[in-house]
Design a protein around this motif. Structure first.
Motif, short mmCIF file in Angstrom:
data_model
loop_
_atom_site.label_atom_id
_atom_site.label_comp_id
_atom_site.label_asym_id
_atom_site.label_seq_id
_atom_site.Cartn_x
_atom_site.Cartn_y
_atom_site.Cartn_z
N ARG A 187 4.10 8.21 25.57
CA ARG A 187 2.90 8.41 24.76
C ARG A 187 1.88 9.28 25.50
O ARG A 187 1.21 10.12 24.90
N LEU A 188 1.76 9.08 26.80
CA LEU A 188 0.84 9.89 27.61
C LEU A 188 1.20 11.37 27.51
O LEU A 188 0.31 12.23 27.31
N ILE A 189 2.48 11.68 27.64
CA ILE A 189 2.92 13.08 27.58
C ILE A 189 2.61 13.69 26.22
O ILE A 189 2.11 14.81 26.12
N ILE A 190 2.89 12.96 25.17
CA ILE A 190 2.60 13.44 23.82
C ILE A 190 1.10 13.68 23.64
O ILE A 190 0.68 14.74 23.14
N ASP A 191 0.30 12.72 24.05
CA ASP A 191 -1.15 12.84 23.86
C ASP A 191 -1.74 14.01 24.64
O ASP A 191 -2.64 14.69 24.16
N GLN A 192 -1.24 14.24 25.85
CA GLN A 192 -1.85 15.26 26.70
C GLN A 192 -1.27 16.66 26.51
O GLN A 192 -1.83 17.63 27.03
N THR A 193 -0.18 16.77 25.76
CA THR A 193 0.40 18.10 25.52
C THR A 193 0.23 18.56 24.07
O THR A 193 0.29 19.76 23.80
N GLY A 194 0.07 17.61 23.17
CA GLY A 194 0.02 17.97 21.75
C GLY A 194 1.39 18.16 21.15
O GLY A 194 1.52 18.65 20.02
N CYS A 195 2.44 17.78 21.87
CA CYS A 195 3.80 17.92 21.36
C CYS A 195 4.08 16.89 20.26
O CYS A 195 3.54 15.78 20.28
N MET A 196 4.94 17.27 19.35
CA MET A 196 5.31 16.39 18.24
C MET A 196 6.70 15.80 18.42
O MET A 196 7.14 14.96 17.64
N GLU A 197 7.44 16.24 19.44
CA GLU A 197 8.76 15.72 19.73
C GLU A 197 8.86 15.43 21.22
O GLU A 197 8.19 16.08 22.03
N ILE A 198 9.71 14.47 21.57
CA ILE A 198 9.90 14.13 22.98
C ILE A 198 11.34 13.67 23.18
O ILE A 198 11.98 13.18 22.24
N HIS A 199 11.83 13.82 24.41
CA HIS A 199 13.26 13.65 24.69
C HIS A 199 13.46 12.82 25.96
O HIS A 199 12.82 13.08 26.98
N GLY A 200 14.34 11.83 25.89
CA GLY A 200 14.63 11.03 27.07
C GLY A 200 15.89 10.21 26.89
O GLY A 200 16.34 9.98 25.76
N SER A 201 16.47 9.77 28.00
CA SER A 201 17.70 8.97 27.94
C SER A 201 17.41 7.48 27.90
O SER A 201 18.23 6.70 27.42
N PHE A 202 16.28 7.06 28.47
CA PHE A 202 15.86 5.66 28.48
C PHE A 202 16.97 4.74 28.99
O PHE A 202 17.27 3.71 28.41
N SER A 203 17.53 5.17 30.12
CA SER A 203 18.62 4.41 30.73
C SER A 203 18.21 3.74 32.03
O SER A 203 19.00 2.98 32.60
N ALA A 204 17.01 4.06 32.52
CA ALA A 204 16.49 3.46 33.75
C ALA A 204 17.48 3.55 34.90
O ALA A 204 17.61 2.63 35.71
N GLY A 205 18.19 4.68 34.97
CA GLY A 205 19.11 4.90 36.08
C GLY A 205 20.47 4.24 35.92
O GLY A 205 21.35 4.41 36.77
N SER A 206 20.68 3.50 34.84
CA SER A 206 21.94 2.78 34.66
C SER A 206 23.04 3.65 34.08
O SER A 206 24.22 3.30 34.14
N GLY A 207 22.66 4.78 33.47
CA GLY A 207 23.64 5.62 32.81
C GLY A 207 23.89 5.27 31.37
O GLY A 207 24.60 5.97 30.66
N VAL A 208 23.29 4.16 30.92
CA VAL A 208 23.44 3.73 29.52
C VAL A 208 22.06 3.48 28.93
O VAL A 208 21.23 2.76 29.49
N THR A 209 21.81 4.09 27.79
CA THR A 209 20.54 3.95 27.10
C THR A 209 20.26 2.49 26.73
O THR A 209 21.17 1.74 26.37
N SER A 210 18.98 2.11 26.82
CA SER A 210 18.56 0.77 26.42
C SER A 210 18.05 0.81 24.98
O SER A 210 17.10 1.53 24.68
#
Length: 223
Positions: A187-210
């Protein structure tokens, strides 16, 4: 205001988790530890059959390493693009010259091979030497979006350049922050850049998305 979360998935378990978490769009690849390479047709076909509503952006990258490709690399990736089209909603690819500029000729061929599917220029952008010039070249080639961490190790660190790119793009192309995006900073990145899309794996280093992390981010970015 509707914002889009694209979940980077490097294996089938991550695809299933992303879907369970409510993701509407994924980037599909394999070998994320190597930066991601082209997934198999079998993976694409299975995902399309199991999740017909899920938007699938397929990474086309013939090998690990840099993004400077020879003729054989490019021809192989063009064929991978064409083979992927029946099973995907968009193509993710890109190429650079040895001098660190956008390989405009290769990019034009890639976009053309993608037909009417939207084309995302991937994080090869973060290795180009002149991001402002590169942005204009990528727009001119007909790309739909750029995936970038703002020339920094993470998108949070790249916020200043990401903001400038959004302003320069002025709605002509989507700037999508990616790289080190987590439940804590999305949310911080979106708010401070004005971007409408964001990308991430959300795997916390495990290799599998949560699935829980995907669900949480989706609940925060549209608040």
């Amino acid at each position: 205001m509707k914002r889009t979360l694209e979940v980077c998935t490097g294996n089938m378990a991550s695809v299933i988790a992303a879907a369970e978490g409510g993701a509407e769009r994924i980037e599909l690849c394999t070998a994320l530890a190597l930066g991601g390479v082209t997934p198999t047709i079998g993976m694409m076909k299975w995902i399309r059959q199991q999740y017909p509503e899920l938007k699938i952006q397929v990474l086309i990258r013939s090998r690990e390493g840099d993004f400077v490709y020879n003729k054989a690399d490019i021809e192989a990736m063009l064929e991978d693009i064409r083979l992927s089209l029946p099973y995907c909603d968009g193509i993710v690819c890109g190429a650079l010259t040895a001098d660190g500029d956008i390989d405009v000729e290769a990019l034009k061929l890639m976009v053309e091979a993608s037909g009417d599917k939207p084309f995302t220029f991937h994080r090869a952008f973060d290795r180009c030497r002149e991001p402002e010039k590169a942005l204009e070249q990528i727009i001119a080639a007909g790309c739909a979006r750029i995936l970038t961490s703002g020339h920094e190790p993470s998108a949070e660190q790249g916020i200043p350049l990401l903001r400038k790119l959004v302003e320069q793009a002025a709605g002509r192309i989507i700037i999508m922050p990616g790289g080190g995006v987590t439940t804590k900073n999305a949310r911080l990145i979106i708010d401070q850049t004005g971007c409408m899309e964001i990308h991430g794996s959300f795997s916390a280093g495990s290799g599998v998305t949560s699935a829980d992390d995907v669900k949480y981010v989706l609940s925060t970015i549209d608040e």
